[in-house]
Design an enzyme around this catalytic site. Structure first.
Site, PDB file in Angstrom:
ATOM      1  N   HIS A 127       7.396   4.477  12.741  1.00 23.42           N
ATOM      2  CA  HIS A 127       6.487   4.742  11.029  1.00 23.42           C
ATOM      3  C   HIS A 127       7.710   5.410  10.326  1.00 23.42           C
ATOM      4  CE1 HIS A 127       4.533   3.955   6.948  1.00 23.42           C
ATOM      5  NE2 HIS A 127       5.384   4.911   6.954  1.00 23.42           N
ATOM      6  N   CYS A 142       9.290   9.668  -0.582  1.00 23.41           N
ATOM      7  CA  CYS A 142       8.585  10.855  -0.331  1.00 23.41           C
ATOM      8  C   CYS A 142       8.368  11.542  -0.830  1.00 23.41           C
ATOM      9  CB  CYS A 142      10.141  11.164   1.258  1.00 23.41           C
ATOM     10  SG  CYS A 142       8.799  12.648   1.876  1.00 23.41           S
ATOM     11  N   HIS A 179      10.990   7.222   8.007  1.00 25.58           N
ATOM     12  CA  HIS A 179      11.437   7.112   6.228  1.00 25.58           C
ATOM     13  C   HIS A 179      12.932   6.968   6.387  1.00 25.58           C
ATOM     14  CE1 HIS A 179       8.051   8.041   4.344  1.00 25.58           C
ATOM     15  NE2 HIS A 179       7.463   6.896   5.386  1.00 25.58           N
ATOM     16  N   ASN A 227       9.931   5.428   3.038  1.00 26.84           N
ATOM     17  CA  ASN A 227      10.057   3.822   3.897  1.00 26.84           C
ATOM     18  C   ASN A 227      11.353   3.139   4.345  1.00 26.84           C
ATOM     19  OD1 ASN A 227       7.060   4.360   4.881  1.00 26.84           O
ATOM     20  ND2 ASN A 227       7.072   3.986   2.249  1.00 26.84           N
ATOM     21  N   ARG A 253       0.606  -1.280   0.466  1.00 32.15           N
ATOM     22  CA  ARG A 253      -0.015  -0.228  -0.522  1.00 32.15           C
ATOM     23  C   ARG A 253       0.477   0.755   0.222  1.00 32.15           C
ATOM     24  NH1 ARG A 253      -1.069   4.971   2.265  1.00 32.15           N
ATOM     25  NH2 ARG A 253      -0.552   3.806   4.486  1.00 32.15           N
ATOM     26  N   ASP A 254       1.491   1.507   0.715  1.00 34.40           N
ATOM     27  CA  ASP A 254       2.474   3.336   0.870  1.00 34.40           C
ATOM     28  C   ASP A 254       3.095   3.001   0.541  1.00 34.40           C
ATOM     29  OD1 ASP A 254       3.482   5.398   1.937  1.00 34.40           O
ATOM     30  OD2 ASP A 254       4.134   4.344   4.401  1.00 34.40           O
TER      31      ASP A 254
END
Ligand code: MG
Length: 303
Positions: A212, A245, A214, A254, A17-18
């Site tokens: 979460h 990003c 990055h 990520n 997804r992300d």
């Protein structure tokens, strides 16, 4: 050497997804299914599968219903959590109709960010999420909360721990079982993470927190380490470090599941996830999106 470390860490794989949502190359439903299947083979217990969002905004996720229907037929469906992102009631209804058992709702720490991202203020985002959360609870669907820009915002600048704590509190009021604290622009540092964890303890139990990170500024693994030392035992990551990003050109997104696993394995922290198998999943999907991986671990295998 380190302060107390968790015996076990839960990894929430967000690649499908992300990771994929901003990819311009259109990936077929069958390839997404195969990618998730390969990830499931690695032992991952939580894989964020897709999102039920407006298809004109995020065309890559337009096959959410079809993909989830296919996932339901897989043998791993009953033993793995497959949360799906849902922005509003319409998205929830679509997800619910195809049997999604866990949803993620999302907001951020600044009105500037939510306005750009979802065209509303933080207050309005919670007004929008409330009926969704209420219905999900009635339906027995688990809810996870996502907070973007937890350590800094590309539009509002610095974010205080107090501001973050307020948004966490609001998610807790919605009845989420876990809040994912997102360093959307990868600006957080170990000292900041250490400090913010102390400050949010009064509003949330740390076993309900997932981090979460990055890796935009190369701090992700250091931030993971300081989080574990402070009692956090859940982390979001994407296989191969998939997902750029959108707020920092050319920057990595990520934290890569492979890099996270290499660190956790070295610390003797159990995850139940096989690193080599995650690499196989990454190889598969990176070829489809025609990209190389920013993961340092992955790069050592392919040089
Ligand atoms: Mg992310």
């Amino acid at each position: 050497m380190f302060k107390k470390l968790a015996n076990e860490v839960k990894i929430i794989e967000v690649g499908p997804r992300d990771g994929l949502q901003n990819e311009s190359v259109s990936i077929s439903l069958e390839d997404k299914l195969r990618y998730i299947e390969l990830l499931a083979k690695s032992g991952l217990q939580v894989i964020e599968a897709t999102s039920f969002v407006r298809t004109d905004k995020i065309p890559q996720m337009a096959d959410a219903e079809g993909l989830f229907a296919k996932l339901k037929m897989k043998d791993f469906f009953d033993r793995i959590d497959l949360p799906c992102l849902v922005p509003n009631m319409k998205g929830y209804e679509l997800a619910s109709n195809v049997g999604v058992k866990e949803i993620s709702l999302f907001s951020a720490t600044s009105d500037e960010f939510t306005k750009k991202n979802i065209n509303c203020t933080i207050d309005e985002s919670f007004q929008r999420m409330k009926p969704v959360a209420d219905q999900a609870k009635l339906d027995g669907v688990k809810i996870r909360g996502y907070i973007s820009t937890a350590f800094g915002c590309p539009y509002a600048g610095e974010v205080s721990a107090g501001k973050l704590a307020k948004v966490i509190e609001r998610f807790m009021e919605l009845g989420v079982y876990e809040v994912s604290i997102g360093d959307t622009i990868g600006i957080g540092t170990p000292s900041q993470v250490n400090e913010y964890i102390q400050d949010i303890k009064s509003v949330i139990a740390l076993d309900q927190v997932a981090m979460h990170f990055h890796d935009t500024r190369g701090m992700a693994l250091a931030n993971v380490l300081v989080s574990i030392e402070n009692g956090i035992s859940s982390f979001d990551s994407s296989s191969g470090g998939l997902g750029g990003c959108p707020y920092a050109n050319g920057a990595t997104g990520n934290i890569a599941t492979e890099d996270l696993l290499y660190l956790l394995n070295s610390l003797g922290v159990k995850t139940g996830v096989d690193l080599n198998q995650v690499v196989e999943a990454s190889k598969f999907i990176l070829e489809k999106v025609n990209k190389t991986s920013p993961s340092k671990y992955f790069q050592t295998l392919t040089k």
